[in-house]
Design a protein around this motif. Structure first.
Motif, PDB file in Angstrom:
ATOM      1  N   LEU A 182       2.197   2.627  -3.669  1.00  0.00           N
ATOM      2  CA  LEU A 182       1.850   4.010  -3.075  1.00  0.00           C
ATOM      3  C   LEU A 182       3.203   4.724  -2.954  1.00  0.00           C
ATOM      4  CD1 LEU A 182      -0.370   3.140   0.075  1.00  0.00           C
ATOM      5  CD2 LEU A 182      -1.091   4.256  -1.911  1.00  0.00           C
ATOM      6  N   LEU A 183       4.292   4.485  -2.779  1.00  0.00           N
ATOM      7  CA  LEU A 183       5.232   5.328  -2.474  1.00  0.00           C
ATOM      8  C   LEU A 183       5.982   5.481  -3.866  1.00  0.00           C
ATOM      9  CD1 LEU A 183       7.221   3.948   0.620  1.00  0.00           C
ATOM     10  CD2 LEU A 183       5.696   6.067   0.392  1.00  0.00           C
ATOM     11  N   LEU A 184       6.096   4.707  -4.651  1.00  0.00           N
ATOM     12  CA  LEU A 184       6.510   4.711  -6.154  1.00  0.00           C
ATOM     13  C   LEU A 184       5.612   5.322  -7.331  1.00  0.00           C
ATOM     14  CD1 LEU A 184       8.793   3.810  -7.954  1.00  0.00           C
ATOM     15  CD2 LEU A 184       7.836   1.851  -8.572  1.00  0.00           C
ATOM     16  N   THR A 185       4.240   5.159  -7.188  1.00  0.00           N
ATOM     17  CA  THR A 185       3.483   5.685  -8.116  1.00  0.00           C
ATOM     18  C   THR A 185       2.377   6.627  -7.730  1.00  0.00           C
ATOM     19  OG1 THR A 185       1.580   3.748  -8.076  1.00  0.00           O
ATOM     20  CG2 THR A 185       3.721   3.483  -9.360  1.00  0.00           C
ATOM     21  N   GLY A 186       2.500   7.048  -6.365  1.00  0.00           N
ATOM     22  CA  GLY A 186       1.615   7.812  -5.672  1.00  0.00           C
ATOM     23  C   GLY A 186       1.133   9.268  -6.643  1.00  0.00           C
ATOM     24  N   THR A 209       1.863   9.476   4.249  1.00  0.00           N
ATOM     25  CA  THR A 209       2.536   8.882   5.413  1.00  0.00           C
ATOM     26  C   THR A 209       1.334   8.133   6.385  1.00  0.00           C
ATOM     27  OG1 THR A 209       4.209  10.752   5.327  1.00  0.00           O
ATOM     28  CG2 THR A 209       3.764   9.486   7.505  1.00  0.00           C
ATOM     29  N   PHE A 210       0.158   8.790   6.187  1.00  0.00           N
ATOM     30  CA  PHE A 210      -1.096   8.337   6.825  1.00  0.00           C
ATOM     31  C   PHE A 210      -1.377   6.957   6.254  1.00  0.00           C
ATOM     32  CE2 PHE A 210      -5.485   8.076   7.787  1.00  0.00           C
ATOM     33  CZ  PHE A 210      -5.388   8.642   9.166  1.00  0.00           C
ATOM     34  N   PHE A 211      -1.344   7.073   4.788  1.00  0.00           N
ATOM     35  CA  PHE A 211      -1.883   5.528   4.245  1.00  0.00           C
ATOM     36  C   PHE A 211      -0.601   4.532   4.571  1.00  0.00           C
ATOM     37  CE2 PHE A 211      -4.708   7.728   1.618  1.00  0.00           C
ATOM     38  CZ  PHE A 211      -5.932   6.906   1.823  1.00  0.00           C
ATOM     39  N   VAL A 212       0.777   4.969   4.516  1.00  0.00           N
ATOM     40  CA  VAL A 212       1.537   4.145   4.884  1.00  0.00           C
ATOM     41  C   VAL A 212       1.340   3.504   6.409  1.00  0.00           C
ATOM     42  CG1 VAL A 212       4.286   3.484   5.251  1.00  0.00           C
ATOM     43  CG2 VAL A 212       3.351   4.763   3.291  1.00  0.00           C
ATOM     44  N   VAL A 213       1.272   4.305   7.435  1.00  0.00           N
ATOM     45  CA  VAL A 213       0.842   3.827   8.719  1.00  0.00           C
ATOM     46  C   VAL A 213      -0.071   2.836   8.752  1.00  0.00           C
ATOM     47  CG1 VAL A 213       0.100   4.359  11.038  1.00  0.00           C
ATOM     48  CG2 VAL A 213       1.867   6.105   9.799  1.00  0.00           C
ATOM     49  N   ALA A 214      -1.174   2.880   7.935  1.00  0.00           N
ATOM     50  CA  ALA A 214      -2.349   2.155   7.810  1.00  0.00           C
ATOM     51  C   ALA A 214      -1.959   0.773   7.350  1.00  0.00           C
ATOM     52  CB  ALA A 214      -3.475   2.631   7.011  1.00  0.00           C
ATOM     53  N   TYR A 215      -1.160   0.550   6.530  1.00  0.00           N
ATOM     54  CA  TYR A 215      -0.990  -0.466   5.655  1.00  0.00           C
ATOM     55  C   TYR A 215       0.298  -1.242   6.441  1.00  0.00           C
ATOM     56  CZ  TYR A 215      -4.142  -0.065   2.010  1.00  0.00           C
ATOM     57  OH  TYR A 215      -5.241   0.118   1.144  1.00  0.00           O
ATOM     58  N   VAL A 216       1.102  -0.471   7.136  1.00  0.00           N
ATOM     59  CA  VAL A 216       2.125  -1.385   8.014  1.00  0.00           C
ATOM     60  C   VAL A 216       1.124  -1.911   9.091  1.00  0.00           C
ATOM     61  CG1 VAL A 216       3.748  -0.873   9.804  1.00  0.00           C
ATOM     62  CG2 VAL A 216       4.081   0.066   7.643  1.00  0.00           C
ATOM     63  N   ALA A 217       0.120  -1.403   9.559  1.00  0.00           N
ATOM     64  CA  ALA A 217      -0.788  -1.987  10.595  1.00  0.00           C
ATOM     65  C   ALA A 217      -1.430  -2.873  10.163  1.00  0.00           C
ATOM     66  CB  ALA A 217      -1.748  -0.875  10.927  1.00  0.00           C
ATOM     67  N   ILE A 218      -1.923  -3.336   8.878  1.00  0.00           N
ATOM     68  CA  ILE A 218      -2.305  -4.507   8.445  1.00  0.00           C
ATOM     69  C   ILE A 218      -1.113  -5.551   8.190  1.00  0.00           C
ATOM     70  CG2 ILE A 218      -2.821  -5.556   6.053  1.00  0.00           C
ATOM     71  CD1 ILE A 218      -4.872  -3.325   5.494  1.00  0.00           C
ATOM     72  N   SER A 219      -0.008  -5.282   8.039  1.00  0.00           N
ATOM     73  CA  SER A 219       1.008  -6.378   7.869  1.00  0.00           C
ATOM     74  C   SER A 219       1.733  -6.886   8.982  1.00  0.00           C
ATOM     75  CB  SER A 219       1.871  -5.946   6.654  1.00  0.00           C
ATOM     76  OG  SER A 219       2.533  -4.933   7.180  1.00  0.00           O
ATOM     77  N   LEU A 277       7.743  10.847   2.329  1.00  0.00           N
ATOM     78  CA  LEU A 277       6.947  10.795   3.530  1.00  0.00           C
ATOM     79  C   LEU A 277       7.528  11.592   4.564  1.00  0.00           C
ATOM     80  CD1 LEU A 277       6.778   7.143   3.934  1.00  0.00           C
ATOM     81  CD2 LEU A 277       5.396   8.188   2.961  1.00  0.00           C
ATOM     82  N   SER A 278       6.485  12.319   5.054  1.00  0.00           N
ATOM     83  CA  SER A 278       6.647  13.511   6.002  1.00  0.00           C
ATOM     84  C   SER A 278       5.629  13.919   6.788  1.00  0.00           C
ATOM     85  CB  SER A 278       7.618  14.929   5.576  1.00  0.00           C
ATOM     86  OG  SER A 278       6.508  15.457   4.863  1.00  0.00           O
ATOM     87  N   VAL A 279       5.931  14.458   8.111  1.00  0.00           N
ATOM     88  CA  VAL A 279       4.955  15.141   9.066  1.00  0.00           C
ATOM     89  C   VAL A 279       5.336  16.505   9.638  1.00  0.00           C
ATOM     90  CG1 VAL A 279       3.395  14.899  10.738  1.00  0.00           C
ATOM     91  CG2 VAL A 279       3.979  12.714   9.562  1.00  0.00           C
ATOM     92  N   PRO A 280       4.995  17.407   9.045  1.00  0.00           N
ATOM     93  CA  PRO A 280       5.467  18.790   9.550  1.00  0.00           C
ATOM     94  C   PRO A 280       5.320  19.000  11.071  1.00  0.00           C
ATOM     95  CG  PRO A 280       4.565  19.161   7.379  1.00  0.00           C
ATOM     96  CD  PRO A 280       4.031  17.624   7.835  1.00  0.00           C
ATOM     97  N   PRO A 281       6.119  19.722  11.538  1.00  0.00           N
ATOM     98  CA  PRO A 281       5.880  19.937  13.212  1.00  0.00           C
ATOM     99  C   PRO A 281       4.224  20.356  13.644  1.00  0.00           C
ATOM    100  CG  PRO A 281       8.097  20.648  12.794  1.00  0.00           C
ATOM    101  CD  PRO A 281       7.279  20.267  11.480  1.00  0.00           C
ATOM    102  N   GLU A 282       4.002  21.406  12.625  1.00  0.00           N
ATOM    103  CA  GLU A 282       2.500  21.903  13.128  1.00  0.00           C
ATOM    104  C   GLU A 282       1.129  21.066  12.501  1.00  0.00           C
ATOM    105  OE1 GLU A 282       3.649  23.278   8.769  1.00  0.00           O
ATOM    106  OE2 GLU A 282       4.884  22.754  10.449  1.00  0.00           O
ATOM    107  N   VAL A 283       1.659  19.869  12.070  1.00  0.00           N
ATOM    108  CA  VAL A 283       0.434  18.804  11.949  1.00  0.00           C
ATOM    109  C   VAL A 283       0.471  17.580  12.883  1.00  0.00           C
ATOM    110  CG1 VAL A 283      -0.512  17.523   9.935  1.00  0.00           C
ATOM    111  CG2 VAL A 283       0.902  19.356   9.449  1.00  0.00           C
ATOM    112  N   HIS A 312       2.603  20.278   1.687  1.00  0.00           N
ATOM    113  CA  HIS A 312       3.151  19.124   2.313  1.00  0.00           C
ATOM    114  C   HIS A 312       2.089  18.040   2.487  1.00  0.00           C
ATOM    115  CE1 HIS A 312       6.911  20.561   3.673  1.00  0.00           C
ATOM    116  NE2 HIS A 312       6.467  21.886   4.283  1.00  0.00           N
ATOM    117  N   LYS A 313       0.938  18.291   1.862  1.00  0.00           N
ATOM    118  CA  LYS A 313      -0.397  17.590   1.928  1.00  0.00           C
ATOM    119  C   LYS A 313      -0.188  16.266   1.472  1.00  0.00           C
ATOM    120  CE  LYS A 313      -4.070  19.626   1.947  1.00  0.00           C
ATOM    121  NZ  LYS A 313      -5.504  20.417   1.589  1.00  0.00           N
TER     122      LYS A 313
END
Length: 395
Positions: A64-68, A342-352, A205-211, A335-336
């Motif tokens: 996801l990070l390399l080829t996204g 970042t949202f997907f990475v959170v999800a897949y960290v939760a799987i592992s 990966l980033s989450v701006p303050p307004e999000v 930033h979308k």
């Protein structure tokens, strides 16, 4: 090709791309009902089974990070072919596996394949949808993704029950399906014009303050939902076979795949819910499903392992799609991509990571107590997400 294709050809190409998406995701969950066989054949412990599962998520996150963003530069088809090649390579390594190392390698390859397809195939299917089918394009992509993950354990469990040499036959069958998927992508037109100067970059990966106000409850809900997904595909076989005494691989495959099929249903129905209530409703349904799963673990009843995953899967599907939509809508255009990644990475960290924790804890205390602790943690995350959602002023 796309401009001159007949309506029938356009529909065939679209369905072919969705089929390829489904087959690739199906391959990602094939080993689930086979874990008891791997344990008996190679002497793997429950901790090692969870580690084998977790390295899949490492492959997904890495891809996801390399080829996204690569498919925007290289085109959709090259990335889809690469994903199918990795899926086929995973089948070949699994087919010839004679111990721990090949199994780990095969899982990483499978994860990389799924990571490539998660982003690229979703966009490709949406771009190939025929004009008259525009309204169902998202639904087909969703069904191909989560439906494929759900059908994987069911197919592997059925083959393990009916066919000889299940640790080989399962992957031979999927290899044949992967070849058919390659033919489907071969027929599909390219939907992206390659720029004169190709720039391949790693996805930030980033989450701006307004999000962050939107991102926090959505990510917590996604983390809780994907924790249950990880539980279903890594630990469920040990519970159903070891604690409940049901050793039929077809039954184990059905129980493990139910959550993903239910998640597909949840994602399909969430559009009918009031927009401001989708995420809280999803969290609430997920919490209810986790309660039924805890009942199944504590009472050692198979009914809980049917009702729990079905209800939790519906809640996971509602909350995940609603959360992803809310996060994407709140993100500035520049930033979308980074926020969604970042949202997907959170999800897949939760799987592992949580399932590795289950394996470690189960090696110290019994699996039943470990499962109940896991359920309590998921329930706590659901409650936290609900509190944050209810405290947030509606806009």
């Amino acid at each position: 090709m796309a401009a001159t294709a007949s309506p029938a050809q356009s529909r065939a190409v679209f369905l072919g791309a969705a089929f390829a998406f489904m087959i690739t995701m199906l391959g990602a969950t094939l080993p689930t009902p086979l874990y008891p066989l791997y344990r008996d054949t190679f002497g793997f412990s429950q901790l090692m089974i969870t580690v084998i599962f977790a390295v899949y998520a490492i492959g997904v996150i890495g891809a996801l990070l390399l080829t996204g963003r690569w498919s925007d530069q290289l085109g959709r088809r090259p990335l889809l072919f690469a994903g199918l090649l990795l899926s086929a390579a995973s089948d070949l390594v699994f087919w010839q596996a004679d111990g721990l190392t090949p199994v780990l390698v095969a899982r990483v390859l499978s994860g990389m394949s799924a990571g490539i397809f998660t982003g690229t195939a979703t966009v490709a299917v949406m771009e190939l949808v025929p004009e008259r089918w525009t309204r169902v394009g998202t639904l087909v992509a969703t069904a191909a993704n989560m439906g494929g993950l759900g059908l994987g354990p069911m197919l592997a469990g059925g083959l393990a029950w009916l066919a000889p040499l299940p640790l080989q036959t399962t992957y031979i069958v999927h290899l044949v399906l992967a070849v058919l998927a390659v033919l489907c992508i071969w027929r599909a037109p390219e939907t992206v014009s390659r720029p004169e100067r190709v720039r391949l970059r790693v996805q930030r990966l980033s989450v701006p303050p307004e999000v962050r106000g939107v991102f926090a409850p959505a990510a917590i809900a996604a983390f809780a939902g994907f924790m249950v997904c990880g539980f279903a595909t890594s630990v469920t076989p040990a519970f159903v076979g070891g604690e409940l005494g049901y050793h039929n691989p077809a039954l184990i495959g059905v129980v493990a795949g139910l959550l993903f099929i239910a998640s597909t249903l949840g994602q399909l129905v969430q559009g009918r819910l009031p927009e401001s209530r989708r995420l809280p409703i999803g969290c609430g349904v997920l919490l209810l499903g986790v309660g039924f799963l805890a009942w199944g673990i504590a009472a050692e009843t198979l009914a809980g392992f049917f009702l729990g995953p079905v209800i939790a899967g519906i809640g996971q599907g509602i909350s995940f799609r609603a959360g992803l939509g809310a996060v994407a809508a709140a993100s500035p255009a520049e930033h979308k991509a980074a926020v969604v990644s970042t949202f997907f990475v959170v999800a897949y960290v939760a799987i592992s990571l949580p399932v590795v924790g289950i394996g470690l804890l189960a090696s110290v205390i019994d699996l039943t107590t470990t499962g109940l602790i896991f359920d309590a943690l998921v329930a706590l995350l659901c409650v936290v997400a609900l509190v944050l959602l209810l405290k947030r002023p509606s806009r």
